[in-house]
Design an enzyme around this catalytic site. Structure first.
Site, short mmCIF file in Angstrom:
data_model
loop_
_atom_site.label_atom_id
_atom_site.label_comp_id
_atom_site.label_asym_id
_atom_site.label_seq_id
_atom_site.Cartn_x
_atom_site.Cartn_y
_atom_site.Cartn_z
N CYS A 144 36.93 37.82 29.57
CA CYS A 144 37.80 36.65 29.65
C CYS A 144 39.09 37.03 30.40
O CYS A 144 39.04 37.54 31.51
CB CYS A 144 38.08 36.11 28.25
SG CYS A 144 38.93 34.51 28.23
N ASP A 298 29.45 28.21 29.02
CA ASP A 298 30.85 28.54 28.74
C ASP A 298 31.73 27.30 28.86
O ASP A 298 31.79 26.68 29.92
CB ASP A 298 31.32 29.63 29.71
CG ASP A 298 32.57 30.34 29.24
OD1 ASP A 298 33.37 29.72 28.53
OD2 ASP A 298 32.73 31.51 29.59
N HIS A 327 30.64 31.22 25.65
CA HIS A 327 31.69 32.21 25.92
C HIS A 327 31.66 33.36 24.92
O HIS A 327 31.72 34.53 25.30
CB HIS A 327 33.05 31.51 25.88
CG HIS A 327 34.19 32.34 26.34
ND1 HIS A 327 34.53 32.49 27.66
CD2 HIS A 327 35.09 33.09 25.63
CE1 HIS A 327 35.59 33.28 27.77
NE2 HIS A 327 35.95 33.66 26.55
#
Length: 355
Positions: A144, A298, A327
């Protein structure tokens, strides 16, 4: 009628039993142990700790791996619990694994910026890992926001990085996405926000993440919990995830301000216009082997935001894996841990046999 009444009583007893157990778990939850893979702390600075995991195989490969997580949550999602751990999978394959734990920033950290995180913290970690391992280069794996910062570091210090693995990393912030919309300059005055709060309150971030999928986060998962409350494995996994989801930390105000401005609002990274401490973060400087892991479902980092990366770098050895999960599922789903991560480990091993 007797059979019908009996069935109703049995169902009522079953429901009551589930409710009683749910109340017990809510009022007196069991201790959930997370991030338990054995490790040593081999470097500290301010709140940062560098974890070095104990090897579990006789042979490890020369090039060590450093995991870099986002600043908005705790990194043990990559080592949630035994059987639910990316770290565990990689160790069993013979990879030498390190992880940065950013710690919990205090008010005194509100002025820390991208320069501090990239050119000081990550740089010092890389130097420490190189010294411990004896390797001239390292592998980075960024998750991320940690992936975006790993890209920044690799572009600034390409000589340090042999392999780069990205997990759901935001690169192009002008693609459609809820966070991209919320972070747009007309919708969010980040200067006023940071001036008012200093560090970003964890409640602000968590509320935003929950509201991105309100039905699933606030209703559906608790219905599923009720339906599976008698399944001990399900309950244990649920409680471990809840611990991580609610273990939020503040983000230093200045790095948040810069990340929102430079990435979400001005999209400087993809245009090679981002400067950190006066030096351009030029993606064309990245020539190492690259594996770009993208979560197909995601909702935090749209797949299109990550996919563009491979077209912006100079690397000849570059791969993309688009995996059918979300995610967080990329790191904790049973299917990903069983099918995806051994392949990622093999990819890394093939490129880590010599430094």
């Amino acid at each position: 009628m007797k059979d019908c009444w009996k069935s109703l009583v049995e169902e009522a007893e079953k429901i009551t039993g589930k409710i009683v157990k749910g109340v017990e778990l809510a009022t007196n939850p069991p201790e959930v142990k997370v991030g338990v893979t054995p490790h040593d702390v081999v470097f500290t600075e301010n709140k940062l700790r560098l974890l070095h995991y104990h090897p579990v195989t006789e042979k490890t490969y020369p090039v060590p791996l450093i995991m870099i997580f986002a600043l908005v949550n705790r990194p043990y999602i990559l080592d949630l619990k035994p059987g639910k751990s990316v770290v565990e999978v990689l160790l069993k394959k013979g990879i030498d694994v390190y992880m940065i734990d950013w710690g919990i920033p205090g008010d005194e950290d509100k002025h820390l910026n991208l320069d501090h995180y990239i050119n000081r913290y990550i740089k010092k970690v890389v130097q420490r890992v190189k010294a411990i391992s004896g390797s001239d280069r390292v592998s980075l794996m960024g998750y991320c926001m940690g992936g975006t910062m790993s890209v920044m570091y690799t572009a600034l210090y390409p000589q340090d990085v042999k392999n780069l693995i990205l997990m759901t990393a935001g690169i192009d912030f002008k693609v459609d996405g809820m966070l991209n919309l919320w972070g747009n300059k007309p919708n969010f005055d980040v200067d006023k926000f940071v001036e008012a709060h200093g560090n970003v309150p964890p409640e602000f971030l968590q509320t935003g993440f929950l509201l991105m999928k309100p039905v699933q986060n606030l209703i559906s998962k608790y219905v599923s919990f009720y339906e599976n409350i008698e399944n001990e494995d399900f309950v244990e996994n649920f409680l471990a995830m809840e611990k991580w989801i609610n273990d939020n930390i503040p983000v230093p105000g200045e790095v948040f301000r810069e990340f929102i401005k430079y990435c979400y609002q001005e999209n400087l990274l993809v245009e090679n216009r981002l400067r950190i401490n006066g030096k351009v973060v030029d993606l064309k400087n990245i020539k190492c082997s690259v594996l770009n892991l993208i979560a197909e479902q995601d909702h935090l980092v749209p797949p299109a935001s990550s996919m563009v990366f491979n077209d912006l770098i100079s690397s000849k050895d570059k791969d993309i894996i688009i995996y059918p999960t979300g995610h967080i599922g990329l790191s904790v789903s049973s299917k990903a841990l069983r099918d995806l991560w051994p392949k990622v480990a093999d990819w890394l091993i093939e490129r880590s046999k010599s430094n």
